[in-house]
Design a protein around this motif. Structure first.
Motif, PDB file in Angstrom:
ATOM      1  N   PHE A   1       0.782  -1.240   0.000  1.00  0.00           N
ATOM      2  CA  PHE A   1       0.000   0.000   0.000  1.00  0.00           C
ATOM      3  C   PHE A   1       0.807   1.279   0.000  1.00  0.00           C
ATOM      4  O   PHE A   1       0.265   2.341  -0.187  1.00  0.00           O
ATOM      5  CB  PHE A   1      -0.922   0.008   1.221  1.00  0.00           C
TER       6      PHE A   1
ATOM      7  N   HIS B   1      -5.308   9.051  -3.937  1.00  0.00           N
ATOM      8  CA  HIS B   1      -4.750   7.733  -4.257  1.00  0.00           C
ATOM      9  C   HIS B   1      -5.040   6.746  -3.122  1.00  0.00           C
ATOM     10  O   HIS B   1      -5.490   5.620  -3.377  1.00  0.00           O
ATOM     11  CB  HIS B   1      -3.246   7.858  -4.505  1.00  0.00           C
ATOM     12  N   GLU B   2      -4.802   7.142  -1.885  1.00  0.00           N
ATOM     13  CA  GLU B   2      -5.062   6.235  -0.756  1.00  0.00           C
ATOM     14  C   GLU B   2      -6.557   5.939  -0.626  1.00  0.00           C
ATOM     15  O   GLU B   2      -6.957   4.818  -0.331  1.00  0.00           O
ATOM     16  CB  GLU B   2      -4.505   6.812   0.552  1.00  0.00           C
TER      17      GLU B   2
ATOM     18  N   HIS C   1      -7.504   3.201  -2.836  1.00  0.00           N
ATOM     19  CA  HIS C   1      -7.320   1.840  -2.323  1.00  0.00           C
ATOM     20  C   HIS C   1      -8.544   1.393  -1.517  1.00  0.00           C
ATOM     21  O   HIS C   1      -8.899   0.216  -1.504  1.00  0.00           O
ATOM     22  CB  HIS C   1      -6.067   1.760  -1.445  1.00  0.00           C
TER      23      HIS C   1
ATOM     24  N   GLU D   1      -1.844  -0.429  -8.030  1.00  0.00           N
ATOM     25  CA  GLU D   1      -1.397   0.947  -7.777  1.00  0.00           C
ATOM     26  C   GLU D   1      -1.824   1.882  -8.909  1.00  0.00           C
ATOM     27  O   GLU D   1      -2.255   3.011  -8.659  1.00  0.00           O
ATOM     28  CB  GLU D   1       0.116   0.984  -7.591  1.00  0.00           C
TER      29      GLU D   1
ATOM     30  N   HIS E   1       4.802  -0.263  -8.117  1.00  0.00           N
ATOM     31  CA  HIS E   1       3.832   0.820  -8.271  1.00  0.00           C
ATOM     32  C   HIS E   1       3.686   1.331  -9.699  1.00  0.00           C
ATOM     33  O   HIS E   1       2.781   2.095  -9.977  1.00  0.00           O
ATOM     34  CB  HIS E   1       4.220   2.012  -7.382  1.00  0.00           C
TER      35      HIS E   1
HETATM   36 ZN   LIG Z   1      -0.888   2.944  -3.368  1.00  0.00          ZN
END
Ligand SMILES: [Zn+2]
Length: 301
Positions: free
Chosen positions: A41, A171-172, A175, A202, A266
């Motif tokens: 992550f 971006h987070e 996830h 990613e 990534h």
């Molecule tokens: Zn990420």
């Protein structure tokens, strides 16, 4: 992208653990957990270590004088302060994703968001700032240390504009969307490498970040006021500079002078940019299918 000064923020949306005293990390096991976390992550901590970033145990803080998320009340605060910008971006992301996904009959709950300093305990194990920002599927929380944004600019070459930071938050959050729709698990498949599951996951999170950026100027606060001003060319450049700055090739080159695609987790700088743009331009989650993409250099090919 800057926030409209009168946009209203809800500081309860983000947990602020910066002022807490003495969070302890259990000796021994922490390193392994952090590596796992980072591989899935965040940013490879080995790479970060070579830049001399993070990893130092932070000195214990007292709450006195420390910045607090409770001070973040308006869009003007978000334009002035990094922590308030994380909060405001989170709320804009809530507004976007909680109205977007139900169109596809997908139920989505808001992720938790926590701002920490130095180190933090999570359902994925203890972590330090060295991991970079990360999302833990175990507790469905995205974790941020604002110190990372200075690193992104000073050590990785992001341009430091507000959208660079907002891209990282988006971006987070991406996830969390993957965790919701079931694509996050693909990060466990295929180890590392240019076509690995990790890279595909990613790049999809980058595509989702781009989707949000495209819609961000339409997102609204509890009073119906829009959170953000329309994206400018400079904003777009900031987001792309941040996406490129955390490309595997860029990080490898800076750390070792060489580029080794077999170690990628990534995606390259160019791939991260192109998938962010794919989400930004199409605004369509179906156009973010990195998992079955035949050519990660060319979305839609
Ligand atoms: Zn990420």
């Amino acid at each position: 992208m800057s926030f409209n000064d009168d946009a209203r923020l809800d500081s309860n949306r983000v947990k602020d653990s910066r002022g807490r005293r003495g969070t302890k990390i259990a000796a021994g096991g922490g390193g392994i957990l952090v590596v796992l976390l980072a591989a899935m992550f965040g940013i490879n901590p080995d790479m970060l270590a070579q830049f001399g970033i993070g990893g130092e145990p932070s000195t214990e803080q007292t709450a006195t004088g420390a910045p607090e998320i409770a001070e973040c009340k308006t869009g003007a605060d978000a334009n002035a302060r990094q922590d308030c910008r994380i909060l405001a971006t989170t709320q804009s992301l809530d507004s976007f994703w909680l109205s977007y996904l139900p169109k596809y009959n997908v139920k989505v709950a808001k992720p938790g968001v926590e701002i920490f300093s130095g180190r933090v305990d999570t359902a994925c194990g203890p972590a330090t700032s060295a991991v970079g920002p990360f999302y833990c599927p175990g507790d469905r929380v995205a974790y941020f240390d604002t110190a990372f944004f200075a690193d992104l600019q000073n050590n990785y070459g992001s341009d430091g504009g507000p959208l660079a930071e907002e891209y990282v938050v988006a971006h987070e959050y991406g996830h969390h969307i993957q965790n919701t729709i079931g694509t996050l698990a693909a990060s466990q498949q295929g180890g590392t490498g240019a076509n690995s599951g990790s890279v595909r996951v990613e790049l999809q999170a980058d595509c989702f970040a781009g989707m949000w950026a495209g819609y961000a100027a339409q997102t609204k606060d509890a009073n119906g006021n829009t959170f953000m001003k329309p994206l400018t060319e400079a904003d777009l450049r900031s987001a792309l500079s941040a996406a490129a700055a955390v490309g595997d090739d860029r990080i490898q080159k800076a750390a070792t002078g060489r580029v080794n695609p077999e170690g990628w987790t990534h995606g390259s700088a160019a791939q991260r940019e192109v998938w962010f743009l794919q989400g930004y331009k199409t605004g369509d989650i179906n156009q973010c299918d990195t998992l079955s993409s035949k050519n990660l250099n060319k979305p839609g090919a």
